[in-house]
Scaffold this motif. Structure first.
Motif, short mmCIF file in Angstrom:
data_model
loop_
_atom_site.label_atom_id
_atom_site.label_comp_id
_atom_site.label_asym_id
_atom_site.label_seq_id
_atom_site.Cartn_x
_atom_site.Cartn_y
_atom_site.Cartn_z
N LEU A 411 32.64 20.34 23.65
CA LEU A 411 32.83 21.75 23.94
C LEU A 411 31.52 22.54 23.88
O LEU A 411 31.43 23.65 24.42
CB LEU A 411 33.84 22.35 22.96
N LEU A 412 30.51 21.98 23.23
CA LEU A 412 29.22 22.67 23.09
C LEU A 412 28.26 22.39 24.24
O LEU A 412 27.16 22.94 24.27
CB LEU A 412 28.56 22.26 21.76
N ARG A 413 28.65 21.54 25.16
CA ARG A 413 27.72 21.10 26.20
C ARG A 413 27.16 22.23 27.07
O ARG A 413 26.01 22.15 27.50
CB ARG A 413 28.37 20.03 27.07
N PRO A 414 27.89 23.32 27.33
CA PRO A 414 27.29 24.41 28.11
C PRO A 414 26.17 25.16 27.39
O PRO A 414 25.46 25.96 28.00
CB PRO A 414 28.48 25.34 28.38
N GLY A 415 26.02 24.94 26.07
CA GLY A 415 24.96 25.61 25.33
C GLY A 415 25.21 27.08 25.07
O GLY A 415 24.27 27.87 24.98
#
Length: 479
Positions: A411-415
């Motif tokens: 879920l954190l991949r978009p930064g």
């Protein structure tokens, strides 16, 4: 075209920072003096927290495919290893991977995200103005200037950026000179070979391509006097003195010395200039943590600087970079000094101390786990100023099993900031632009997360806010 950020230094720290800035929408130019990547690998170890960082951007795959997992580490070269297998992480091991491959993977990511990399160009100075920085650069065709909103020095312990910005680098000079030789061995020792005794300490680490890294210290190396470049004959003599044999060492690829000079930048930010990695902290390479702490610096800074440039946060957010990472660097230096003392304890008393501490690590799992968490980077957190804040605030969020996802890291991949609605009743959430919201209960929640109904996770994976009350909203607590 004026760049929003110029990064001096295209090593692992500068490349990861460039990727993070691009992920946040900033334009970036990386200025690197080397025409080609350095095939000599100063760093060989990727620690669990760094692997978590990579996983939180979906960038860990190539590292896991190319590296060799080792479920242990060392503290001060003690005979009893630290048990990384017991750590609460999807990556309960160190990953043996030459720095050259790490740089290769990080460069691919930075370029794929749109960063510009100028090889064969060197930052020679800078001048700050109220609204920009002029960076002076020496290129293959002569000197030129680049204007940027911010400059980040990832240019090593002799940082030109740090010097030009007038940032002090106090500390202590070298009193120990370790040695390193990447060589071929006709009769290599078994994997994990490590020895320490009255004649010195030595570790042997297999490298790709049939070479082995021999790294160690002898009592003769407890000196501040530079004896000249290391030779193959000197390496052979040292290895024989420590182990009684030389393993048939030959055909050196790289011979080097390294010292225990220990210094830290007084400030990680001076106006529009920031520092990360070795430009901010220098220490003896105990435990292979230096590159990892530098990447973790970049991970803390990248989202903040991108948010400021995009107008998603005020400039004061950049001050939190120093406030959070300077104490981590200070702890790194203290740990390195302590481990250096153990690694150079060649007297009967020193060897007895090593034996006593090693025995304690073997029978005290809690002590072993505490040191493993510290060395691996998993223990690092940013304590909140508000004493009433939830205990999770500032801590690293693990890869929680969240309903409707592959896990928190995915879920954190978009930064971007992530609002976790764990009870399905949280209102709209933070007003900060760019925040992502995910609704779904925790599956198998850790004890520390029991009763948490909502949480705001920073882009770097640390908890910004956690709430347990039905009527409390993350919106009240901002970014």
């Amino acid at each position: 075209m004026e760049q929003q950020v110029v990064i001096a230094g295209g090593g692992p720290v500068g490349l990861w920072l460039a990727a993070e800035l691009r992920l946040g929408g900033a334009t970036v130019t990386v200025v690197e003096e080397r025409q080609e990547p350095d095939r000599r690998s100063r760093a060989l170890t990727v620690h669990p927290r760094t692997l978590e960082i990579l996983a939180s951007r979906g960038a860990h795959g190539p590292f896991l495919e190319a590296g060799t997992p080792i479920p242990s580490g060392h503290f001060g070269g003690l005979d009893t290893r630290l048990d990384f297998g017991a750590l609460d992480t999807p990556f309960p091991y160190t990953l043996a991977l030459p720095q050259a491959r790490t740089e290769e993977f990080l460069q691919e990511r930075a370029l794929a995200l749109g960063a510009r990399l100028l090889r064969g160009h060197r930052v020679t100075g800078l001048a700050q103005a109220p609204n920009a920085v002029t960076v002076r650069i020496q290129g293959p065709e002569g000197p030129y200037d680049l204007r940027a909103a911010y400059v980040v020095g990832c240019d090593g312990v002799r940082s030109t950026v740090r010097t030009a910005a007038g940032i002090g680098f106090p500390g202590t000079p070298a009193t120990v000179l370790g040695f390193l030789g990447d060589v071929r061995l006709d009769s290599p020792p078994p994997p994990g070979f490590s020895v320490c005794g009255p004649s010195g300490g030595l570790m042997a680490v297999p490298l790709p391509g049939g070479t082995t890294r021999l790294v160690g210290i002898t009592p003769d190396d407890l000196t501040a006097t530079w004896p000249g470049d290391l030779t193959l004959d000197e390496l052979r003599t040292k290895v024989r003195a420590i182990t009684g044999r030389d393993f048939g060492l030959r055909d050196p690829v790289w011979l080097s010395r390294f010292g225990n000079a220990t210094r830290q930048a007084e400030r990680y930010r001076a106006g529009r200039v920031l520092l990360a990695g070795d430009a901010a902290h220098q220490h003896f390479p105990t435990g292979g943590v230096g590159m990892n702490v530098g990447i973790q610096d970049a991970h803390n800074l990248g989202w903040k600087l991108a948010a400021v440039l995009a107008g998603r946060a005020g400039e004061a957010l950049l001050d939190s970079y120093h406030d959070e990472r300077h104490p981590v660097g200070a702890r790194l230096l203290e740990s390195s000094r302590a481990q250096t003392a153990l690694m150079t304890a060649f007297s009967p008393e020193g060897l007895a101390l090593r034996a006593e501490l090693g025995a304690l690590l073997a029978v005290q799992p809690a002590l072993n786990a505490t040191l493993a968490e510290r060395v691996s980077g998993l223990a690092d957190g940013y304590p909140p100023e508000d004493p009433a804040a939830h205990p999770l605030t500032g801590t690293r969020a693990p890869d929680l099993a969240v309903e409707g996802s592959e896990g928190l890291f995915s879920l954190l991949r978009p930064g971007r900031p992530l609002l976790l609605d764990l009870a399905g009743e949280t209102p709209a959430g933070p007003s900060a632009p760019g925040t992502i919201r995910h609704t779904g209960a925790l599956l198998r929640p850790p004890a520390a997360w029991a009763g948490v109904r909502a949480a705001l996770i920073r882009p770097d994976g640390h908890v910004a806010w956690a709430g347990t009350e039905r009527d409390r909203t993350a919106e009240q607590h901002g970014h």
